[in-house]
Every structure is written in C-alpha cells, then in structure tokens.
Design a protein around this motif. Structure first.
Motif, PDB file in Angstrom:
ATOM      1  N   PHE A  35       0.823  -1.212   0.000  1.00 48.95           N
ATOM      2  CA  PHE A  35       0.000   0.000   0.000  1.00 48.95           C
ATOM      3  C   PHE A  35       0.857   1.263   0.000  1.00 48.95           C
ATOM      4  O   PHE A  35       0.434   2.299  -0.505  1.00 48.95           O
ATOM      5  CB  PHE A  35      -0.950   0.000   1.190  1.00 48.95           C
ATOM      6  CG  PHE A  35      -2.136  -0.905   1.017  1.00 48.95           C
ATOM      7  CD1 PHE A  35      -2.958  -0.788  -0.087  1.00 48.95           C
ATOM      8  CD2 PHE A  35      -2.417  -1.897   1.937  1.00 48.95           C
ATOM      9  CE1 PHE A  35      -4.039  -1.632  -0.273  1.00 48.95           C
ATOM     10  CE2 PHE A  35      -3.503  -2.747   1.768  1.00 48.95           C
ATOM     11  CZ  PHE A  35      -4.315  -2.615   0.659  1.00 48.95           C
ATOM     12  N   ALA A  36       2.065   1.182   0.566  1.00 51.25           N
ATOM     13  CA  ALA A  36       2.949   2.351   0.563  1.00 51.25           C
ATOM     14  C   ALA A  36       3.686   2.500  -0.758  1.00 51.25           C
ATOM     15  O   ALA A  36       4.108   3.610  -1.119  1.00 51.25           O
ATOM     16  CB  ALA A  36       3.958   2.243   1.707  1.00 51.25           C
ATOM     17  N   ILE A 237     -11.770  -2.327 -14.785  1.00 59.42           N
ATOM     18  CA  ILE A 237     -10.346  -2.615 -14.614  1.00 59.42           C
ATOM     19  C   ILE A 237     -10.053  -3.011 -13.172  1.00 59.42           C
ATOM     20  O   ILE A 237      -9.323  -3.973 -12.908  1.00 59.42           O
ATOM     21  CB  ILE A 237      -9.498  -1.392 -15.019  1.00 59.42           C
ATOM     22  CG1 ILE A 237      -9.531  -1.212 -16.538  1.00 59.42           C
ATOM     23  CG2 ILE A 237      -8.055  -1.532 -14.530  1.00 59.42           C
ATOM     24  CD1 ILE A 237      -8.938   0.092 -17.017  1.00 59.42           C
ATOM     25  N   LEU A 238     -10.627  -2.264 -12.223  1.00 56.71           N
ATOM     26  CA  LEU A 238     -10.389  -2.555 -10.810  1.00 56.71           C
ATOM     27  C   LEU A 238     -10.963  -3.914 -10.435  1.00 56.71           C
ATOM     28  O   LEU A 238     -10.322  -4.701  -9.715  1.00 56.71           O
ATOM     29  CB  LEU A 238     -11.017  -1.458  -9.945  1.00 56.71           C
ATOM     30  CG  LEU A 238     -10.718  -1.520  -8.445  1.00 56.71           C
ATOM     31  CD1 LEU A 238      -9.218  -1.425  -8.185  1.00 56.71           C
ATOM     32  CD2 LEU A 238     -11.452  -0.400  -7.706  1.00 56.71           C
ATOM     33  N   LEU A 242      -8.674  -6.999  -8.970  1.00 56.48           N
ATOM     34  CA  LEU A 242      -8.926  -7.623  -7.672  1.00 56.48           C
ATOM     35  C   LEU A 242      -9.285  -9.103  -7.854  1.00 56.48           C
ATOM     36  O   LEU A 242      -8.837  -9.954  -7.073  1.00 56.48           O
ATOM     37  CB  LEU A 242     -10.058  -6.897  -6.949  1.00 56.48           C
ATOM     38  CG  LEU A 242      -9.798  -5.411  -6.621  1.00 56.48           C
ATOM     39  CD1 LEU A 242     -10.978  -4.826  -5.850  1.00 56.48           C
ATOM     40  CD2 LEU A 242      -8.512  -5.226  -5.834  1.00 56.48           C
ATOM     41  N   GLY A 243     -10.064  -9.416  -8.894  1.00 57.05           N
ATOM     42  CA  GLY A 243     -10.451 -10.805  -9.126  1.00 57.05           C
ATOM     43  C   GLY A 243      -9.275 -11.684  -9.503  1.00 57.05           C
ATOM     44  O   GLY A 243      -9.137 -12.809  -8.999  1.00 57.05           O
ATOM     45  N   SER A 378      -1.189  -1.563  -6.556  1.00 61.11           N
ATOM     46  CA  SER A 378      -0.980  -1.803  -5.123  1.00 61.11           C
ATOM     47  C   SER A 378      -2.237  -2.384  -4.477  1.00 61.11           C
ATOM     48  O   SER A 378      -2.143  -3.215  -3.568  1.00 61.11           O
ATOM     49  CB  SER A 378      -0.566  -0.503  -4.409  1.00 61.11           C
ATOM     50  OG  SER A 378      -1.639   0.405  -4.306  1.00 61.11           O
ATOM     51  N   MET A 379      -3.435  -1.970  -4.944  1.00 58.83           N
ATOM     52  CA  MET A 379      -4.662  -2.556  -4.417  1.00 58.83           C
ATOM     53  C   MET A 379      -4.756  -4.041  -4.786  1.00 58.83           C
ATOM     54  O   MET A 379      -5.145  -4.877  -3.965  1.00 58.83           O
ATOM     55  CB  MET A 379      -5.880  -1.803  -4.951  1.00 58.83           C
ATOM     56  CG  MET A 379      -6.076  -0.438  -4.348  1.00 58.83           C
ATOM     57  SD  MET A 379      -7.608   0.326  -4.935  1.00 58.83           S
ATOM     58  CE  MET A 379      -8.827  -0.770  -4.198  1.00 58.83           C
ATOM     59  N   GLY A 380      -4.407  -4.360  -6.035  1.00 56.81           N
ATOM     60  CA  GLY A 380      -4.421  -5.751  -6.446  1.00 56.81           C
ATOM     61  C   GLY A 380      -3.445  -6.594  -5.650  1.00 56.81           C
ATOM     62  O   GLY A 380      -3.774  -7.699  -5.196  1.00 56.81           O
ATOM     63  N   ILE A 381      -2.246  -6.073  -5.446  1.00 54.84           N
ATOM     64  CA  ILE A 381      -1.240  -6.794  -4.654  1.00 54.84           C
ATOM     65  C   ILE A 381      -1.712  -6.938  -3.212  1.00 54.84           C
ATOM     66  O   ILE A 381      -1.456  -7.951  -2.553  1.00 54.84           O
ATOM     67  CB  ILE A 381       0.107  -6.072  -4.713  1.00 54.84           C
ATOM     68  CG1 ILE A 381       0.652  -6.070  -6.150  1.00 54.84           C
ATOM     69  CG2 ILE A 381       1.122  -6.728  -3.780  1.00 54.84           C
ATOM     70  CD1 ILE A 381       0.910  -7.443  -6.716  1.00 54.84           C
TER      71      ILE A 381
END
Length: 475
Positions: A35-36, A237-238, A242-243, A378-381
């Motif tokens: 996240f950072a 895309i998001l 995430l999926g 970073s959200m996906g990770i």
C-alpha cells in the motif's frame, strides 16, 4: 521458509498454530509495503522504490537469520514482509512502463520467473543446510536471503527511470532519452512519447524538455477516481485486477509452495531428506514451466493462458484431493498411490506457472490508466497478499478440520469459480499499447466488442482526457 519450518518447529518447540502463523504472516505484513509502494513510487520514482525494497528486505533477512527466539523471528518477518510488498508492486509497474508493446508480456513476466528461481534456490538451500546443527541450519536458510537484495539495490541505481513517471513529473527531455534507449526504433520512441503525453494531459505539440504538470495533492484525486467516482472502464479494470489476484492465491498455490513437505508426508513420505528432495522437484517443475509461460505470452495472449492455466489447476486439484483421500483411508501405503499424489502436485504447479503465476503480473500492471497505475496495482497486490496470508496461515488447521484431501477439493471449487470469472470479465490485451488498452474496458463481455464499439470507447476516453486537461489549464 518451506524447509526451514521443519527445523524451526523442532528448535523453538512451536505448535501447529504458531508455525502456520510464522509461515504465512509475511504475506500479511507485506500489505504495509504494497500500500505504501504506490505513493512512494509516485514521489521518488520507480527506480528508487526498487532500491528501497531491496534495503528493507536486506535488514529483514538479517533479522530472521540472527533471531534467537520466536518473537524476534516475527519482527524479522515483518521487516522482510514490508520489503516484499514494495517489490511486488514496483517490479511489474516499472517493467510494464519501460517495455515496448512487442515484448511487454515477456518482460513483465520476468519478476515471476525470478521469484520461482528464488523459490527453487530456497528449496536447494534448505536441502544443502539441512545437515547443519538444528540451531544453525534454519538461520542460515533464512539469512542467506540478504545476499540477492544487495545486488538488486546496486543494479537498480544504473537502470533508467520509467519514462511514464518522468512525463508525470514534467521531465520530457529525460523521458525522450529513455524511450530512445528502450524502444525498437526512433519512430516507435516518438509514438510512445506522444501517447504518454496524451495520457498525462500534455499537448502533443509541446517539445520542451521540462514542463509543469498539474499533480493531485497527496493522491486524493487518484483514490477518488479509483474508488469513489470511477468511470465504467476504471470500475471494470479494478474488478478485473482484484479478481485476478484473489483467484490466483485462493486456488491454493501457497499451500503447495509452503507446505510441500507436509503434503508429501501425508502422501506417505516420512524421511525429512526425502521430503526436501521432493520439494526441490516441485521447485524445478515450477521454474521450468514459468519459462514456458513467459515465452508464450506475446504469441498466445493473456486471456487464453488464464483459461488454460486455471482449467489445468482445477483438474490437478481434483486429482490431488482424490489421491490424498485414498491414501488417508488406505491401511497400507502403496507406491503407485504416493506417485500419483506427487504427480498431481507437480501438474498443479506446472499449470499454475504456465499462466496464472506470471499472467497476473502482466495483466494487472498493463490495464490501468497512467495516473492510476501505481495505486491500482498496489490494491491488487494487497488482495493478493491478504489471500496468500489467509491460505498459508490456515492450511494446517484446515486440513485437520476437513482432511488434507478435502482442503484441495475446496481449492478446486474456488478454481472453478475463477475460471468462470476469467471467461466472463477479462478481455485480451496482447499487442495493444498501454494507452489503447483502456478502450477494451467499460462493459462486460469485451471480447465480443466490434471495431466500431472499441473506437467509440476510445473516443469517450479521449474526451475525458481532454476535459481533465482543460480543467487543469483553467485551474
């Protein structure tokens, strides 16, 4: 940690709960770094974020190797986890942004290739150091990880900065020079620069070396575009990102990678050395097939590899669950049953490595618009690391609750849902520039779009960019 866990449990007298927390907690800790990393890479650049990741992991590996007890070992896992989180975000972002479209799939999958080489080397070091004393062996297994991070940090200092990040900073002259170095031709470099300038809201007629680019303070605008008021394309895309990351981990890969010795023990192998040798074989197969996937990305495409890979994983998980259940209910351990269980494990890691492993890196890092890429990845990770932590910290308890065969049947069910998700929501992105890819998103079943509809979506995206640029000029 896979092999070291056997000896840590004996040396520190750990319970199964303590061991599975120790094994999986690094993935949860890596959330801090993931996240950072997006904000850090936007501030100091992609290159220096790689250096940051290497430095953090160096100290984490040293702490793990020198830890005298469980508490300090957990501290080392935390520091190393932060470094892992940074690396998992910045590696695909940097590689995607610097690669030409002709070989972007190949180059962006290289982080996954070298992760697998690292896993194989980890398995080999487990076997090599297994004959050391109980207190020394596992500490060397973990501490030796500090060595590669030194080379990564030093090498990053001579690498070129991402041209897309340079454009976001208004440093067009440096971006132009970098693109000349990493493109196949001068014309391609100029075309890539024009596309990046357009995505950043800079006039295509601007030939200055340094320009002023409006920036969203502290990233609030980026998060607003991602979460609060996303366009249909960004929302799609998001969801895809995430999926992909959820199903990559929820289908059980970390259970196999981290707990291979336990799986082989349940399959009937009792010797520690034999379990470690079988685990080395897992690493060899995983690394070999990741190379196969890497060389087929830009020929076959992302979407087919997702579907073939997950389909193969589902079949392998069904086979592994079946044979482990048969062995668990057999009074005598038959060699052919043990062999079939091992073959099922190897087939699972092979089918994962040929598609799901590297495809997640490539796909998620190339589909976001330029201004949202670092935070979106970073959200996906983050989802990836949460699911990895959940799987690795609950597997021992799960296999005690529903049997080890039942655990893999559960992963098989998740894999079936994942295959349906990929078939329904993921368009193909092969041979598209990063700026063209956004036109593929915004409506479901995108692989059925006609050329006219794609052009219409592209026009809508262009209009949005022009409106944002006009607003920035007015402000």
């Amino acid at each position: 940690m896979s092999g070291a866990g056997i000896f840590i449990k004996k040396d520190l007298n750990l319970s199964n709960i303590q061991l599975e927390v120790l094994m999986g907690i690094l993935n949860v800790y890596s959330l801090v770094g993931s996240f950072a990393a997006g904000r850090t890479s936007d501030l100091i650049g992609r290159r220096y974020t790689i250096v940051t990741a290497a430095v953090i992991f160096f100290f984490g590996a040293l702490l793990m190797g020198l830890a005298p007890n469980y508490a300090l070992l957990m501290v080392g896992r935390f520091v190393a986890g932060v470094g892992v989180g940074y690396a998992m975000v910045i590696a695909p972002v940097y590689t995607t942004e610097i690669s030409p479209a002709s070989c972007r799939g190949f180059l962006t999958s290289l982080p996954e290739v070298f992760i697998n080489i690292g896993i194989l080397l980890g398995y080999l070091s487990d076997f090599a150091f297994s004959n050391f004393s109980l207190k020394l062996g596992w500490r060397i297994m973990l501490g030796v990880g500090a060595i590669p991070s030194v080379f990564i940090g030093l090498a990053a200092l001579i690498m070129p900065e991402s041209p897309r990040w340079l454009v976001m900073q208004g440093r067009l002259g440096e971006a132009r020079q970098t693109l000349h170095r990493v493109s196949d031709s001068l014309d391609e470099a100029n075309l890539r620069l024009a596309e990046i300038k357009k995505a950043a809201g800079i006039s295509s007629d601007c030939n200055d070396d340094i320009v002023t680019v409006a920036k969203k303070s502290h990233g609030e605008g980026v998060w607003r575009e991602l979460l609060q008021r996303p366009t249909p394309a960004v929302r799609h895309i998001l969801l895809a990102t995430l999926g992909v990351n959820f199903f990559q981990q929820a289908s059980g890969i970390d259970a196999v990678v981290l707990y291979s010795p336990k799986i082989f023990e349940k399959a009937g192998i009792t010797s520690d050395n034999q379990k470690l040798l079988a685990t080395v074989l897992v690493g060899v197969v995983k690394t070999t097939f990741i190379l196969v996937g890497t060389f087929t990305f830009d020929r076959v495409g992302r979407r087919p590899l997702f579907l073939y890979s997950m389909g193969g994983m589902v079949i392998s998980l069904a086979s592994l669950g079946t044979w482990l259940t048969v062995i668990n209910h057999s009074k005598t351990k038959l060699t052919w049953e043990i062999a079939m269980a091992i073959v099922s494990v190897l087939t699972f890691v092979a089918t994962f490595s040929i598609g799901m492993g590297p495809a997640a890196w490539v796909y998620c890092s190339e589909i976001f618009p330029l201004s949202l890429r670092a935070q979106g990845v970073s959200m996906g990770i983050g989802v990836n690391r949460v699911m990895s932590g959940v799987i690795s910290m609950t597997f021992l308890s799960l296999q005690e609750a529903i049997t080890i065969g039942g655990a893999f049947f559960l992963f098989m069910g998740v894999g079936i849902v994942g295959w349906i998700f990929f078939y329904t929501l993921l368009p193909e992105t092969r041979d598209k520039s990063l700026e063209e890819i956004q036109s593929l998103f915004g409506t479901f079943f995108n692989w059925r779009l006609t050329s006219a509809e794609i052009v219409k979506n592209q026009d809508a995206n262009d209009n949005q960019i022009e409106m944002e640029s006009s607003t920035n000029d007015h402000n």
